[in-house]
Design a protein around this motif. Sequence first.
Motif, PDB file in Angstrom:
ATOM      1  N   ARG A 102       0.834  -1.205   0.000  1.00  0.00           N
ATOM      2  CA  ARG A 102       0.000   0.000   0.000  1.00  0.00           C
ATOM      3  C   ARG A 102       0.868   1.254   0.000  1.00  0.00           C
ATOM      4  NH1 ARG A 102      -4.502  -0.879  -2.069  1.00  0.00           N
ATOM      5  NH2 ARG A 102      -4.573   1.356  -1.821  1.00  0.00           N
ATOM      6  N   LEU A 103       1.944   1.256   0.790  1.00  0.00           N
ATOM      7  CA  LEU A 103       2.842   2.413   0.830  1.00  0.00           C
ATOM      8  C   LEU A 103       3.466   2.644  -0.541  1.00  0.00           C
ATOM      9  CD1 LEU A 103       4.355   4.639   2.341  1.00  0.00           C
ATOM     10  CD2 LEU A 103       6.091   2.938   2.907  1.00  0.00           C
ATOM     11  N   GLY A 104       3.927   1.579  -1.167  1.00  0.00           N
ATOM     12  CA  GLY A 104       4.529   1.715  -2.490  1.00  0.00           C
ATOM     13  C   GLY A 104       3.535   2.226  -3.516  1.00  0.00           C
ATOM     14  N   ALA A 105       2.302   1.739  -3.437  1.00  0.00           N
ATOM     15  CA  ALA A 105       1.274   2.179  -4.385  1.00  0.00           C
ATOM     16  C   ALA A 105       0.905   3.644  -4.144  1.00  0.00           C
ATOM     17  CB  ALA A 105       0.038   1.302  -4.258  1.00  0.00           C
ATOM     18  N   ASP A 106       0.829   4.039  -2.871  1.00  0.00           N
ATOM     19  CA  ASP A 106       0.454   5.417  -2.537  1.00  0.00           C
ATOM     20  C   ASP A 106       1.597   6.406  -2.777  1.00  0.00           C
ATOM     21  OD1 ASP A 106      -2.030   4.517  -1.813  1.00  0.00           O
ATOM     22  OD2 ASP A 106      -1.657   4.597   0.356  1.00  0.00           O
ATOM     23  N   ALA A 107       2.832   5.929  -2.752  1.00  0.00           N
ATOM     24  CA  ALA A 107       3.989   6.819  -2.872  1.00  0.00           C
ATOM     25  C   ALA A 107       3.978   7.603  -4.185  1.00  0.00           C
ATOM     26  CB  ALA A 107       5.288   6.024  -2.759  1.00  0.00           C
ATOM     27  N   LEU A 108       3.466   7.006  -5.228  1.00  0.00           N
ATOM     28  CA  LEU A 108       3.455   7.668  -6.526  1.00  0.00           C
ATOM     29  C   LEU A 108       2.119   8.338  -6.839  1.00  0.00           C
ATOM     30  CD1 LEU A 108       5.404   4.953  -8.534  1.00  0.00           C
ATOM     31  CD2 LEU A 108       6.281   7.063  -7.509  1.00  0.00           C
ATOM     32  N   SER A 109       1.219   8.331  -5.886  1.00  0.00           N
ATOM     33  CA  SER A 109      -0.088   8.933  -6.087  1.00  0.00           C
ATOM     34  C   SER A 109       0.011  10.457  -5.941  1.00  0.00           C
ATOM     35  CB  SER A 109      -1.065   8.387  -5.044  1.00  0.00           C
ATOM     36  OG  SER A 109      -2.259   9.124  -5.065  1.00  0.00           O
ATOM     37  N   THR A 110      -0.772  11.164  -6.719  1.00  0.00           N
ATOM     38  CA  THR A 110      -0.769  12.630  -6.637  1.00  0.00           C
ATOM     39  C   THR A 110      -1.459  13.119  -5.369  1.00  0.00           C
ATOM     40  OG1 THR A 110      -2.804  12.707  -7.935  1.00  0.00           O
ATOM     41  CG2 THR A 110      -0.712  12.935  -9.128  1.00  0.00           C
ATOM     42  N   ARG A 111      -2.237  12.283  -4.720  1.00  0.00           N
ATOM     43  CA  ARG A 111      -2.942  12.716  -3.512  1.00  0.00           C
ATOM     44  C   ARG A 111      -2.053  12.658  -2.274  1.00  0.00           C
ATOM     45  NH1 ARG A 111      -4.696   7.418  -4.140  1.00  0.00           N
ATOM     46  NH2 ARG A 111      -4.610   6.183  -2.238  1.00  0.00           N
ATOM     47  N   THR A 169       1.284  13.881  -0.472  1.00  0.00           N
ATOM     48  CA  THR A 169       2.340  14.896  -0.571  1.00  0.00           C
ATOM     49  C   THR A 169       3.667  14.306  -0.126  1.00  0.00           C
ATOM     50  OG1 THR A 169       2.098  15.716   1.680  1.00  0.00           O
ATOM     51  CG2 THR A 169       0.649  16.685   0.006  1.00  0.00           C
ATOM     52  N   ARG A 170       4.734  14.977  -0.496  1.00  0.00           N
ATOM     53  CA  ARG A 170       6.077  14.540  -0.109  1.00  0.00           C
ATOM     54  C   ARG A 170       6.201  14.489   1.411  1.00  0.00           C
ATOM     55  NH1 ARG A 170      11.082  17.176  -3.039  1.00  0.00           N
ATOM     56  NH2 ARG A 170       9.337  17.407  -4.407  1.00  0.00           N
ATOM     57  N   ASP A 171       5.651  15.490   2.098  1.00  0.00           N
ATOM     58  CA  ASP A 171       5.705  15.522   3.563  1.00  0.00           C
ATOM     59  C   ASP A 171       4.978  14.328   4.180  1.00  0.00           C
ATOM     60  OD1 ASP A 171       7.161  17.835   3.468  1.00  0.00           O
ATOM     61  OD2 ASP A 171       5.469  19.159   3.921  1.00  0.00           O
ATOM     62  N   GLU A 172       3.829  14.000   3.622  1.00  0.00           N
ATOM     63  CA  GLU A 172       3.074  12.846   4.147  1.00  0.00           C
ATOM     64  C   GLU A 172       3.835  11.554   3.935  1.00  0.00           C
ATOM     65  OE1 GLU A 172      -1.607  13.954   3.704  1.00  0.00           O
ATOM     66  OE2 GLU A 172      -0.496  13.580   1.859  1.00  0.00           O
ATOM     67  N   LEU A 173       4.481  11.428   2.778  1.00  0.00           N
ATOM     68  CA  LEU A 173       5.244  10.219   2.486  1.00  0.00           C
ATOM     69  C   LEU A 173       6.430  10.115   3.426  1.00  0.00           C
ATOM     70  CD1 LEU A 173       5.597   7.700   0.765  1.00  0.00           C
ATOM     71  CD2 LEU A 173       6.965   9.077  -0.800  1.00  0.00           C
TER      72      LEU A 173
END
Length: 174
Positions: free
Chosen positions: A159-168, A170-174
């Motif tokens: 899930r983290l890997g999939a969300d990492a490239l999502s536009t929703r 942010t860099r700070d959240e990641l």
Amino acid sequence: GAPEGVGTTQRGIRQGTQEARNRAYRVAYAQPINYASGRGRFLENILGRVPQSAVNRANELMRLEGVQSAQVMARVGEDGNVVFQTMPDVRQLDYITRGLNQVADAANGQGQLGGTTPLGLATSNLAREIRDLTKTLVPEYSDALSTAAHAIEARNALRLGADALSTRITRDEL
């Protein structure tokens, strides 16, 4: 190999670990808890702090699955009569801690500063205390939790890997 979607990969993780998880929990649930030991008596005392609603949820889940607590304790009263009392077995304790953790998870982000609420924190701590004691009393339960944790960690990493490239995200959240 060929690329797979997140759903397919997640399903593969769940199905690929299902038999090992089921086996580990079957073994753990079959183990008795020694409520006569010091830790067993301590666990029994802690269970008095569990909200009745969490016990009811665990009992309802057990009823739906068609299982009952296999743990019975005999107490001898002052009059010499023996009274049998059903005690929570490993399965019921596991279900109780799951219910407590669901309450705690619902409190995440609800606190005044964006953290958890005092009730959520206390509920989480109680679940951890019960789970930790159960793991020391029944090492097979610790094995079952570890087996399940590996699958959960793999799913969370996916899930983290999939969300990492999502536009929703942010860099700070990641």
